[in-house]
Design an enzyme around this catalytic site. Structure first.
Site, PDB file in Angstrom:
ATOM      1  N   ASP A  17       0.867  -1.179   0.000  1.00  0.00           N
ATOM      2  CA  ASP A  17       0.000   0.000   0.000  1.00  0.00           C
ATOM      3  C   ASP A  17       0.903   1.228   0.000  1.00  0.00           C
ATOM      4  O   ASP A  17       2.124   1.112   0.188  1.00  0.00           O
ATOM      5  CB  ASP A  17      -0.890   0.003   1.255  1.00  0.00           C
ATOM      6  N   SER A  18       0.299   2.392  -0.154  1.00  0.00           N
ATOM      7  CA  SER A  18       1.080   3.629  -0.099  1.00  0.00           C
ATOM      8  C   SER A  18       1.558   3.925   1.327  1.00  0.00           C
ATOM      9  O   SER A  18       2.492   4.694   1.504  1.00  0.00           O
ATOM     10  CB  SER A  18       0.220   4.795  -0.575  1.00  0.00           C
ATOM     11  N   TYR A  49      -0.901   8.459  -2.542  1.00  0.00           N
ATOM     12  CA  TYR A  49      -1.047   8.141  -3.967  1.00  0.00           C
ATOM     13  C   TYR A  49      -2.252   8.880  -4.571  1.00  0.00           C
ATOM     14  O   TYR A  49      -2.277   9.165  -5.767  1.00  0.00           O
ATOM     15  CB  TYR A  49      -1.301   6.631  -4.151  1.00  0.00           C
ATOM     16  N   CYS A  80      -4.311  -1.492  -1.931  1.00  0.00           N
ATOM     17  CA  CYS A  80      -4.490  -0.047  -2.093  1.00  0.00           C
ATOM     18  C   CYS A  80      -5.457   0.126  -3.258  1.00  0.00           C
ATOM     19  O   CYS A  80      -5.201  -0.382  -4.360  1.00  0.00           O
ATOM     20  CB  CYS A  80      -3.149   0.596  -2.418  1.00  0.00           C
ATOM     21  N   ASN A  81      -6.558   0.808  -2.994  1.00  0.00           N
ATOM     22  CA  ASN A  81      -7.556   0.978  -4.055  1.00  0.00           C
ATOM     23  C   ASN A  81      -7.026   1.837  -5.201  1.00  0.00           C
ATOM     24  O   ASN A  81      -7.297   1.563  -6.369  1.00  0.00           O
ATOM     25  CB  ASN A  81      -8.812   1.639  -3.468  1.00  0.00           C
ATOM     26  N   THR A  82      -6.256   2.881  -4.852  1.00  0.00           N
ATOM     27  CA  THR A  82      -5.748   3.773  -5.889  1.00  0.00           C
ATOM     28  C   THR A  82      -4.794   3.027  -6.819  1.00  0.00           C
ATOM     29  O   THR A  82      -4.884   3.129  -8.043  1.00  0.00           O
ATOM     30  CB  THR A  82      -5.021   4.977  -5.240  1.00  0.00           C
ATOM     31  N   GLU A 159      -2.404   9.524   8.212  1.00  0.00           N
ATOM     32  CA  GLU A 159      -0.943   9.564   8.048  1.00  0.00           C
ATOM     33  C   GLU A 159      -0.323  10.629   8.953  1.00  0.00           C
ATOM     34  O   GLU A 159       0.745  10.419   9.515  1.00  0.00           O
ATOM     35  CB  GLU A 159      -0.565   9.786   6.581  1.00  0.00           C
ATOM     36  N   CYS A 207     -10.950   2.995   0.334  1.00  0.00           N
ATOM     37  CA  CYS A 207      -9.527   3.300   0.536  1.00  0.00           C
ATOM     38  C   CYS A 207      -9.128   2.494   1.761  1.00  0.00           C
ATOM     39  O   CYS A 207      -9.854   2.503   2.772  1.00  0.00           O
ATOM     40  CB  CYS A 207      -9.341   4.798   0.774  1.00  0.00           C
ATOM     41  N   THR A 208      -8.013   1.813   1.681  1.00  0.00           N
ATOM     42  CA  THR A 208      -7.671   0.888   2.770  1.00  0.00           C
ATOM     43  C   THR A 208      -7.259   1.624   4.054  1.00  0.00           C
ATOM     44  O   THR A 208      -7.128   0.999   5.106  1.00  0.00           O
ATOM     45  CB  THR A 208      -6.559  -0.089   2.323  1.00  0.00           C
ATOM     46  N   HIS A 209      -7.065   2.940   3.964  1.00  0.00           N
ATOM     47  CA  HIS A 209      -6.822   3.715   5.188  1.00  0.00           C
ATOM     48  C   HIS A 209      -8.111   3.895   6.002  1.00  0.00           C
ATOM     49  O   HIS A 209      -8.050   4.126   7.205  1.00  0.00           O
ATOM     50  CB  HIS A 209      -6.296   5.117   4.853  1.00  0.00           C
TER      51      HIS A 209
HETATM   52  N1  DGL Z   1      -4.739   3.401   0.957  1.00  0.00           N
HETATM   53  C1  DGL Z   1      -4.797   3.827  -0.378  1.00  0.00           C
HETATM   54  C2  DGL Z   1      -6.071   3.409  -1.078  1.00  0.00           C
HETATM   55  O1  DGL Z   1      -6.635   2.393  -0.723  1.00  0.00           O
HETATM   56  C3  DGL Z   1      -4.321   5.156  -0.818  1.00  0.00           C
HETATM   57  C4  DGL Z   1      -4.164   6.301   0.090  1.00  0.00           C
HETATM   58  C5  DGL Z   1      -3.281   7.325  -0.594  1.00  0.00           C
HETATM   59  O2  DGL Z   1      -2.086   7.059  -0.674  1.00  0.00           O
HETATM   60  O3  DGL Z   1      -3.808   8.362  -1.069  1.00  0.00           O
HETATM   61  O4  DGL Z   1      -6.495   4.036  -2.007  1.00  0.00           O
END
Ligand code: DGL
Length: 292
Positions: A17-18, A49, A80-82, A159, A207-209
């Site tokens: 992931d990012s 990302y 990571c979805n992005t 973050e 988004c996995t965050h």
């Molecule tokens: N956790 C990431 C996602 O699922 C991206 C967060 C990011 O880096 O902007 O999209």
């Protein structure tokens, strides 16, 4: 099982992931498959990302997948979805191991959960702009109405809190405890306000965050909305792919988990990573990824 299958079963699963978000997927993977060796990469140096061009994120995804393949991974989860929206297909075409993303599993969970066929998606700008969730949901049920909202502030919230030296939850508390104050709740409610009048009954944490602040999101959207994330479905997919290939590790074996960050602060990565993961994260290392 063939000898090759037995050897492959001991190979690690690669996850990236990012930043810290992918650990929400990894924790589900460990719960389901405790015997699997893991190589996890958090690309903290290039996080977030979400605001980047999809082409740039695709490059990152290919670079990290290439490195994970070089580490001998038998399967890769783009947690990571992005990065999934930007690079899943390119990575699948380039590398010889199964690679799964988190958009299709999240879309499936939402399409199965909605009763009114009105689904909301919150994600990064990159994921929303890609239209990946709409496409994935409509591939399952073209009659579902999808309302998407970019919520990059949530990535920044997580973050930046994880860079905060004063952020110390009491023993036994999870990462969510770091966001349990009125200011965080207010920010989340403000970001989600545009969804207040959308008739959704299901909201995808795209988004996995976002599962890290799940309680705050649930509080803002109210009890009538079911929250879904990809973590469980993605872990299930990984398990069934490996089972079909005869490459599952024995659940009773002692797993070796290696954690890498591209960022400089390995200590913070371990400290907050363990909170998200819900289990110790020792021996993390800084990694310099080879240019491709
Ligand atoms: N956790 C990431 C996602 O699922 C991206 C967060 C990011 O880096 O902007 O999209």
């Amino acid at each position: 099982m063939s000898g090759a299958g037995e050897r492959r079963s001991e190979a690690p699963i690669g996850v990236f992931d990012s930043g810290f978000g992918g650990l929400t997927v990894l924790s589900e993977l460990i719960r389901k498959m405790p015997g699997e060796d893991i190589v996890f990469v958090g690309d903290s140096a290039r996080c977030p990302y979400g605001p980047r061009a999809l082409e740039e994120v695709r490059g990152f995804a290919l670079q990290i997948c290439g490195w994970l393949v070089d580490q001998g991974c038998k399967l890769i989860i783009i947690a990571c979805n992005t990065a999934t929206a930007a690079g899943l297909q390119a990575a699948q075409m380039r590398f010889p191991v199964p690679i799964i993303g988190v958009v299709e599993p999240g879309a499936r969970a939402a399409a199965h959960a909605t009763r009114t066929r009105n689904v909301g998606v919150i994600a990064t700008q990159g994921t929303v702009a890609s239209g990946a969730y709409e496409r994935a949901i409509h591939n399952i049920d073209a009659g579902i109405s999808v309302t998407s909202l970019a919520a990059p502030a949530f990535v920044e919230m997580v973050e930046s809190r994880f860079r905060d030296d004063d952020a110390l939850p009491a023993a036994g508390q999870g990462a969510g405890a770091l966001f349990a104050d009125a200011a965080h709740a207010r920010t989340v409610a403000e970001v989600l306000a545009p969804l207040a009048h959308a008739p959704i009954d299901t909201l995808v944490l795209g988004c996995t965050h976002f599962p890290i602040i799940r309680e705050l999101i649930a509080g803002a959207v109210g009890e009538g909305t079911v929250l879904v994330s990809s973590a469980e479905e993605a872990a299930h997919d990984a398990q069934s792919i490996l089972a079909r290939r005869g490459e599952l590790a024995c659940a009773e074996r002692t797993a070796h988990r290696r954690f890498y960050t591209t960022g400089d602060d390995v200590e913070d990565f371990e400290r907050f990573g363990a909170l998200v993961l819900g289990s110790p994260m020792t021996g993390a290392e800084h990694v310099v990824l080879p240019e491709v």
